[in-house]
Design an enzyme around this catalytic site. Structure first.
Site, PDB file in Angstrom:
ATOM      1  N   ARG A  69     -15.744   5.933  20.513  1.00  0.00           N
ATOM      2  CA  ARG A  69     -15.341   5.891  19.103  1.00  0.00           C
ATOM      3  C   ARG A  69     -16.065   4.775  18.379  1.00  0.00           C
ATOM      4  O   ARG A  69     -16.417   3.757  18.972  1.00  0.00           O
ATOM      5  CB  ARG A  69     -13.829   5.729  19.043  1.00  0.00           C
ATOM      6  CG  ARG A  69     -13.250   4.532  18.362  1.00  0.00           C
ATOM      7  CD  ARG A  69     -11.765   4.439  18.559  1.00  0.00           C
ATOM      8  NE  ARG A  69     -11.014   4.898  17.404  1.00  0.00           N
ATOM      9  CZ  ARG A  69     -10.720   4.144  16.361  1.00  0.00           C
ATOM     10  NH1 ARG A  69     -11.139   2.901  16.275  1.00  0.00           N
ATOM     11  NH2 ARG A  69     -10.009   4.624  15.353  1.00  0.00           N
ATOM     12  N   CYS A  84       0.821  -1.221   0.000  1.00  0.00           N
ATOM     13  CA  CYS A  84       0.000   0.000   0.000  1.00  0.00           C
ATOM     14  C   CYS A  84       0.852   1.266   0.000  1.00  0.00           C
ATOM     15  O   CYS A  84       0.436   2.303  -0.501  1.00  0.00           O
ATOM     16  CB  CYS A  84      -0.936   0.011   1.191  1.00  0.00           C
ATOM     17  SG  CYS A  84      -0.100   0.268   2.763  1.00  0.00           S
ATOM     18  N   GLU A  92     -13.281 -21.636  -3.746  1.00  0.00           N
ATOM     19  CA  GLU A  92     -14.175 -20.480  -3.668  1.00  0.00           C
ATOM     20  C   GLU A  92     -15.361 -20.677  -2.730  1.00  0.00           C
ATOM     21  O   GLU A  92     -15.986 -19.702  -2.310  1.00  0.00           O
ATOM     22  CB  GLU A  92     -14.748 -20.202  -5.061  1.00  0.00           C
ATOM     23  CG  GLU A  92     -13.722 -19.867  -6.098  1.00  0.00           C
ATOM     24  CD  GLU A  92     -14.334 -19.895  -7.484  1.00  0.00           C
ATOM     25  OE1 GLU A  92     -14.408 -18.862  -8.117  1.00  0.00           O
ATOM     26  OE2 GLU A  92     -14.760 -20.990  -7.906  1.00  0.00           O
ATOM     27  N   SER A 116     -12.427 -22.835  -8.939  1.00  0.00           N
ATOM     28  CA  SER A 116     -12.122 -23.904  -7.968  1.00  0.00           C
ATOM     29  C   SER A 116     -11.620 -25.176  -8.634  1.00  0.00           C
ATOM     30  O   SER A 116     -11.629 -26.238  -8.025  1.00  0.00           O
ATOM     31  CB  SER A 116     -13.349 -24.244  -7.109  1.00  0.00           C
ATOM     32  OG  SER A 116     -13.798 -23.118  -6.420  1.00  0.00           O
ATOM     33  N   MET A 117     -11.189 -25.088  -9.895  1.00  0.00           N
ATOM     34  CA  MET A 117     -10.861 -26.311 -10.614  1.00  0.00           C
ATOM     35  C   MET A 117      -9.368 -26.526 -10.823  1.00  0.00           C
ATOM     36  O   MET A 117      -8.976 -27.439 -11.543  1.00  0.00           O
ATOM     37  CB  MET A 117     -11.539 -26.297 -11.982  1.00  0.00           C
ATOM     38  CG  MET A 117     -13.041 -26.360 -11.890  1.00  0.00           C
ATOM     39  SD  MET A 117     -13.759 -27.072 -13.362  1.00  0.00           S
ATOM     40  CE  MET A 117     -12.883 -26.224 -14.614  1.00  0.00           C
ATOM     41  N   CYS A 143      -5.494 -13.754   2.420  1.00  0.00           N
ATOM     42  CA  CYS A 143      -5.690 -15.160   2.056  1.00  0.00           C
ATOM     43  C   CYS A 143      -6.155 -16.042   3.209  1.00  0.00           C
ATOM     44  O   CYS A 143      -7.052 -16.852   3.044  1.00  0.00           O
ATOM     45  CB  CYS A 143      -4.395 -15.763   1.538  1.00  0.00           C
ATOM     46  SG  CYS A 143      -3.649 -14.934   0.151  1.00  0.00           S
ATOM     47  N   GLN A 145      -0.310 -18.469   2.690  1.00  0.00           N
ATOM     48  CA  GLN A 145      -0.913 -19.016   1.456  1.00  0.00           C
ATOM     49  C   GLN A 145      -0.180 -18.409   0.261  1.00  0.00           C
ATOM     50  O   GLN A 145       0.731 -19.021  -0.278  1.00  0.00           O
ATOM     51  CB  GLN A 145      -2.414 -18.781   1.435  1.00  0.00           C
ATOM     52  CG  GLN A 145      -3.146 -19.709   2.411  1.00  0.00           C
ATOM     53  CD  GLN A 145      -4.652 -19.603   2.347  1.00  0.00           C
ATOM     54  OE1 GLN A 145      -5.228 -19.102   1.392  1.00  0.00           O
ATOM     55  NE2 GLN A 145      -5.320 -20.084   3.391  1.00  0.00           N
TER      56      GLN A 145
END
Ligand SMILES: Cc1cc2nc3c(=O)[nH]c(=O)nc-3n(C[C@H](O)[C@H](O)[C@H](O)COP(=O)(O)OP(=O)(O)OC[C@H]3O[C@@H](n4cnc5c(N)ncnc54)[C@H](O)[C@@H]3O)c2cc1C
Ligand code: FES
Ligand code: FES
Length: 1324
Positions: free
Chosen positions: A434, A51, A1255, A1075-1076, A158, A120
């Site tokens: 807060r 970032c 997924e 997902s394959m 992940c 991951q």
């Protein structure tokens, strides 16, 4: 894309990327204020850059400093992207490489993170290691709380954090096994459970802690003695670093500092650099001189006196916290109210890194409008001790100071020496309040510091102070209200007047920046009410006779949610004891790159060593949503140093528009952020500076379409409508008891992969060849686009992918545009219109569902999201039934074309959006029928072998099993009753539970998309090199593939290597998605291995006791080929849209999840108490990988449905572009108790009867959304409000608070929408 003078060109397609290229000296000469990150030598690739703003923790390093006064060494975690290089003079910096490496020694922190499956994709892992390592350097036996606190500033997209916390917990003294029963033994331990047969034996251990090396603090590197000598040197001299445009001066005495400040009154003092740094980087602020007094001992002290504490301005917020803790321990409670209020906010302010960098002086002086500390300091009557050459003076830290009134502020030559915070007194109450989008590491949406002093022994107000943050450009005081209330008793009348007056005094205009106007107005009074109750309770404790306590059911308004250390258990099938010990299939094998991730040795595209004459590319993007380009003037940019060229559409030798995707805008721009041109320069800094100087003039074109409503109004679509239908919907509606019509809105989601997109393109000298190194899920697509743009055959383009730092669908199509549409675009935004007909007993007879998605300006995957243009499959439409059989069902969908950046798919590919709608209407039906949602789900759920709407046959038995187990094992009914009891007693906090069933679709409706190929070589030493078409992006694909190859070749995993994915070795590979990955590439590798084994069989038969190496040598001598390609033809899926029928999916994954939350009706905060997930994994090839995918996807889904909010301006500008504005879950959001079970079933169609789980669990995150709905419904029922309200995702604090309507939401001023233009618009 133009080839740049035959030089190697690194294409930085993300605005965030920063090169690590030059050596330290030349950079210092360039800009002394530059952060540490680009100075790290090129071979130290461990410290990641994501970032660049201190918000993600990927760049965490440890900075150690010696204090010559106390003789102590303090180790602090810091974010390298914000630490100026010159500020590190005299400090020791430890990067992840200094902690341990494969070539030297792996540190226990690295080892345990890897072995506990805490990595991951691995992009966040070095940062995680550094945060935990630094904690251990300061506290070798940390508490559980310290572990959670240490990683609060590190984002991971992940894992879902649970395994990372678990790796940290292994260093704690406290028990790390299942702590639920307090027995020291896990309640799920297998010997305690009885099993029917071997196959059902359940394991709970994903790693073996006996393998861990012990932590030996004496082995850590010592602090360099020369730095101690330097720090103690009595003859230290002022240091000056001279740069091209800036000078950095570090004084050595206080007098020296005051002299400098008098000479350079405008120069900022650089302390933590957490305010100045981001202003320079992101707002273009420029300072010719910096003064850095970081090493001055005079700024570091704490002075405890009888009436208060004085703290040196140089103290970091972490040191401030330590000092206050000590005071709180030592002083009586009544004196420490201000300190305790400060400590509460210090716990959640940013993450550990920023708290260790930011200083008290810097915080007070920079006066951010969102400051968490200044409102409390002001309410606690703190004063600021100033010093200059003229002498010392004190100023109050009051409203005038905070509102930046010049007469109440510092003079330019003054500096803050310290801050004095007085003790609170007996009849004095101080509170900090807060609310933020997430608990930790997020700026407050509104915060406040309040204090009240009473006449002794009474509740008559003697002094009242109320300061609010994030309600205007500065922290503001409600001083008029406070003045009017003096002398009033602390009672309900006072509260009522206070609320009215404060709303008059603090007015947030309807179009105010940051939006959420009505919510913020509500928070102003809600927080006041919280304070009111806290004070009343305090008074009651002091004199119960005189001051009555608050009502029992108001107690729940008092406290915020505590931060707890999460815990959980993961259950999966044990490996058959008769399986060969060498066979790794079914074992929880560690990710093959896990250790390299943790040591920082895993190479990502941005880590590649620089090439000679490498150039950097920065983009100039459109600032208009829909406009004609009148002119592009690049003359100023071209004149800047280091700039080589400016590239536009004119320079593309081939197609600028390929398959509807535009590389460079030509003549017209169609969204904000579209690339108009790029600038190539010798450094990224030069390229970026020049890109900002390109002047583009526009002429707006109408219409400008931003929202779905506008798209519908203008009939603007990306493709034709897609539909599936069964039964007779119209007819059925005539005979149902009730009809429910409604709308549901599901907003988009940013992929937020931690590795931003980077592409290194190397043009070759010969034959127009081009080699690309990048992170993508779809190398063949990149190859195709690059070839089309360069107008060369695909065989000239080679794409190499070592690993991808997180993809989640965002790196399928986008990398192919060479970053043409950068990090901003990556989401799906959905609106749904539904009409449901049902009987009073909860049976849904008919449903008519229409989906509209905001697809952005080009097709990308929007068509495929609803319908893929090649074979016109229609994801959302096909996925919309989820787990329910509705006999008369019609579902239609269309992607809207708008002037937003083109959207792409996200993990789950439409399922999380489609299925959540089914859950919404089922829940709404339950509410109408006065039944529980679970009953209505059960009634309508698929029960036996069935056909979907599109006539695909399936057996939902695993669905029933997951559902049943989920209800039972989560003790759903008992907990539901307990929640109801809780809700009766607590007016302001409500608990809610939801259980969600799932029938997830795996695969593509196009059979040939699931074909895959592999290439397996056996070398003469017996080692094996496996290549396949799938991309490793953290999902453990390569790990599973090695397990497959190991089983098939019957050799240990250590013999097998998987180097990279490349278009050179495996051509035309499909994308790694849906997902394959393991399903299809595993089959291809299996095929290649089986071919090789068949060739070896004669040799093995002749020498069955021989070694693998012997067989290979023999095969070679017999001229047997030791290389084979493997192939998997793909699943036979298809869909006929004319007939609305087909077998579009290979198979289904079933599951269920139950979540319980508690919401704070007064603020809108929520806490996830517990989640139980049951996923039908069939046979898990690697339970550690599968559990990791489930947990990670669940947390990502939870983010989609709760905290992650994309904000667009009415003109189509995306505001939420960084971790500052877009909040993915952190470790504090994950369930306090988290249980995951892999449920056994059969799936003969997939490799080893496994299932693709990458997924699936995204959608299960919606159990949190519906649990929030359940809690909110309870609140609304108690308040006599209607139960049904339209689904809105995400259920943010704003949504929760504004839906729990009460006297405070009723009293705020409302604006007529026709009278103003709001700051942001809902685009879905
Ligand atoms: C990622 C991130 C998250 C954050 N989250 C939060 C949050 O949740 N809540 C919150 O309240 N804040 C938050 N902040 C803001 C942070 O608290 C402030 O930026 C910080 O306190 C400023 O201190 P510093 O030492 O870094 O100041 P610097 O950036 O070093 O200096 C800031 C200004 O103060 C002046 N200055 C510094 N010291 C002195 C001195 N002794 N005398 C005179 N002038 C001085 C400098 O001249 C400069 O103008 C966050 C910041 C970041 C980067
Ligand atoms: S890259 Fe430094 S915190 Fe994100
Ligand atoms: S493993 Fe944490 S971001 Fe990928």
């Amino acid at each position: 894309m133009k080839q740049l003078s035959k030089q190697e060109t690194r294409k930085h397609v993300s605005c965030y990327q920063y090169p690590r290229k030059n050596n330290i000296k030349s950079k210092v000469a360039c800009a002394p204020s530059f952060s540490l990150t680009p100075f790290l030598p090129v071979y130290l690739t461990g410290t990641k850059y994501s970032c660049g703003s201190g918000g993600c923790g990927a760049c965490t390093v440890m900075v150690s400093r010696y204090n010559p006064k106390t003789k102590e060494i303090r180790h602090s975690p810091v974010t390298a992207c914000l630490v100026p290089i010159c500020s590190l003079h005299g400090a020791a910096v430890t990067t992840v490489e200094g902690v341990g490496s494969i070539s030297t020694r792996i540190h226990p922190v690295q080892e345990r993170l890897a072995k506990c499956h805490g990595t991951q994709c691995g992009f966040c892992s070095p940062g995680m290691v550094m945060s935990i390592y630094t904690l251990l350097r300061n506290h070798p036996e940390p508490t559980l709380e310290q572990i959670t606190k240490a990683i609060g500033g590190n984002l991971c997209r992940c894992t879902g954090y649970r395994p990372i916390v678990e790796s940290g917990k292994t260093f704690c003294e406290e028990t790390t096994v299942c702590e639920l029963k307090g027995s020291g033994k896990c309640c799920m331990d297998q010997e305690e459970r009885s099993f029917i047969n071997r196959q059902e034996k359940i394991c709970t251990k994903l790693y073996n802690e006996d393998e861990f090396q012990p932590l030996d603090p004496s082995q850590e590197p010592i602090f360099p003695p020369e730095l101690i000598r330097m720090a103690e040197d009595p003859n230290k001299r002022r240091l000056t670093f001279q740069g091209e445009r800036t000078t950095w001066i570090a004084p050595v005495t206080l007098n020296d500092l005051l002299e400098l400040k008098a000479s350079f009154p405008e120069a900022p003092l650089i302390m933590g650099n957490t305010a100045v740094g981001p202003s320079i980087k992101f707002k273009g602020e420029f300072h010719p001189v910096f003064i850095s007094p970081l090493g001055l001992p005079e700024l570091y002290f704490v002075d405890y006196t009888d009436d208060g504490v004085t703290i040196g301005a140089g103290y970091s917020l972490a040191q401030l916290s330590d000092a206050l803790h000590l005071t709180v321990l030592e002083q009586p409670k009544e004196k420490t109210k201000t300190y305790r209020a400060l400590l509460k906010h210090l716990r959640t302010l940013a993450g550990a890194q920023i708290r260790n960098m930011a200083t008290l002086g810097g915080h007070v002086v920079s006066r951010p409008n969102f400051s968490d500390l200044n409102p409390i300091l002001a309410a606690g009557n703190a004063t600021i001790n100033l010093i200059s050459k003229e002498g010392e003076r004190q100023i109050p830290l009051n409203s005038l100071f905070l509102e930046r009134s010049p007469e109440a502020s510092l003079k330019s030559e003054e500096i803050v020496l310290s801050v004095y915070i007085p003790h609170s007194t007996q009849w004095h109450f101080v509170s900090g309040l807060r609310l933020a989008q997430r608990q930790e590491n997020a700026f407050a949406i509104v915060n406040a510091g309040m204090s009240v002093k009473f006449e002794d022994g009474t509740d008559t107000i003697k002094d009242l102070q109320m300061f609010y943050g994030s309600v205007g450009p500065t922290v503001v005081s409600a001083s008029q209200t406070c003045k009017r209330l003096l002398g009033r008793p602390w009672d309900d009348h006072m509260l009522s007047d206070a609320c009215r007056w404060v709303l008059d005094e603090i007015y947030i205009p309807p179009a105010a920046e940051d939006g959420m106007v009505e919510y913020r107005r509500t928070l102003i009074v809600s927080l006041l009410f919280k304070f009111y109750l806290r004070v009343r309770r305090g008074l009651n404790k002091m004199d119960p006779q005189k001051f009555p306590d608050i009502p029992e059911n108001s107690m729940s308004a008092l406290e915020d949610f505590p931060i707890k250390t999460p815990q959980g258990i993961q259950m999966f099938q044990c490996v058959d004891p008769y399986q060969s010990p060498q066979d790794p299939v079914g074992h929880p094998v560690m990710h093959q790159s896990a250790i390299k991730h943790a040591t920082g040795e895993a190479v990502f595209s941005d880590d590649m060593p620089p090439f000679a004459q490498e150039l950097f590319l920065a983009v100039t993007t459109s600032t208009r949503a829909h406009a004609k380009i009148i002119s592009i003037d690049a003359s100023e940019a071209l004149a800047l140093p280091g700039v080589v060229d400016v590239i536009t559409a004119e320079d593309i030798p081939g197609a600028n528009n390929h398959q509807g995707e535009i590389l460079y805008a030509q003549n017209e721009v169609i969204c904000v952020g579209q690339i108009v041109c790029t600038v190539a320069a010798d450094t990224y800094a030069h390229a970026r500076e020049a890109a900002e100087k390109v002047k583009i003039t526009y002429e707006d074109i109408e219409p400008r379409i931003i929202t779905i409503e506008q798209a519908l109004e203008h009939n603007s679509f990306l493709s034709t409508e897609k539909k599936v239908e069964q039964g007779n919907v119209e007819q059925a509606f005539k005979y149902v008891d009730q009809i429910l019509e409604g709308e549901a809105h599901v907003e988009g989601q940013e992929h937020f992969y931690m590795e931003t997109q980077t592409i290194l393109a190397i043009p070759k000298q010969e034959d127009k060849e081009m080699v690309l190194y990048l992170g993508t899920q779809f190398p063949s697509h990149v190859q195709e686009f690059v070839a089309a743009a360069l107008n060369v055959p695909r065989n000239r383009i080679a794409c190499h992918i070592k690993r991808v730092g997180g993809g989640f669908g965002g790196k399928v199509t986008k990398p192919a545009l060479l970053g043409a549409i950068t990090a901003v675009a990556a989401n799906k935004l959905t609106t749904v219109i539904t009409c449901i007909g049902f009987m009073n007993n909860g049976v849904i007879k008919a449903a008519d569902v229409e989906y509209y998605i905001n697809g952005g300006c080009t097709p990308d995957e929007s068509e495929s999201y609803l319908s893929y243009k090649v074979d016109e499959f229609c994801y959302i439409v096909l996925k919309s039934d989820n787990a329910y059989h509705i006999p008369n069902f019609r579902c239609r969908g269309r992607p809207c074309k708008t002037n937003l950046p083109s959207n792409t798919a996200f993990r789950g590919y439409g399922f999380p959006e489609a299925a959540v709608v089914a859950e919404a209407y089922v829940t709404a039906v339950a509410s109408r029928c006065d039944l529980s949602p679970e009953e209505v789900k059960e009634i309508n759920m698929y029960k036996r072998i069935s056909k979907t709407t599109y006539k695909q046959t399936f057996d939902p038995e695993p669905l029933r099993k997951c559902w049943k187990e989920c209800l039972e094992k989560s003790s759903f009914s008992a907990r539901k009753l307990a929640a109801e009891e809780f809700n009766k007693k607590n007016y302001w906090k409500k608990r809610g539970l939801a259980v969600i069933p799932m029938k997830f679709t795996v695969g593509f409706p196009v059979g040939y998309y699931s074909q895959a190929a592999a290439l397996v070589h056996i070398y003469l030493d017996g080692s094996v090199l496996v290549t396949h078409g799938g991309c490793e992006m953290g999902q453990g694909l390569h790990t599973k593939i090695i397990q497959v190859a190991s089983r098939e070749l019957n050799i240990p995993q250590s013999y097998i290597h998987l180097s990279e994915t490349s278009t050179v070795t495996v051509p035309n590979a499909s994308f790694t998605a849906a997902s394959m990955g393991t399903d299809i590439n595993g089959k291809a590798v299996q095929n290649a291995c089986q071919i090789l084994m068949a060739r070896l069989q004669p040799i093995i038969r002749k020498n069955p006791k021989g070694r693998w190496e012997d067989w290979i040598t023999k095969a070679f001598t017999e001229s047997i080929s030791l290389s084979a390609t493997g192939y998997f033809k793909g699943y036979q899926t298809h869909m006929d849209w004319e007939k609305e029928k087909g077998e579009p999916f290979a198979y289904y994954v079933y599951g269920a999840a139950c979540s319980e939350v508690e919401v704070d009706c007064l603020t809108g905060a929520h806490k996830l108490l517990r989640t139980d997930i049951f996923v039908d994994a069939a046979f898990s090839i690697n339970p550690a990988v599968d559990v990791g995918q489930i947990e990670g996807a669940f947390i990502q889904g939870m983010g989609l449905y709760t905290t992650e909010e994309l904000k667009y301006s009415p003109e189509g500008v995306l505001y939420s572009r960084s971790p500052e504005d877009y909040k993915i879950p952190t470790v504090t959001e994950i369930p306090e108790e988290f249980y995951v079970t892999l449920v056994r079933s059969r799936n003969p169609i997939a490799i080893y009867s496994s299932k693709g789980l990458g997924e699936t669990a995204m959608f299960l995150g919606s159990s949190v959304l519906f649990a929030i709905f359940d809690a909110v419904t309870a609140a609304r029922e108690e308040r006599g409000l209607t139960k049904i309200f339209n689904l809105k995702s995400p259920a943010t604090p704003e949504f929760i608070r504004m839906t729990c309507v009460d006297q405070f939401t009723d009293m705020i001023p409302r604006d007529d929408p026709s009278t103003f233009t709001p700051w942001s618009v809902r685009v879905s």
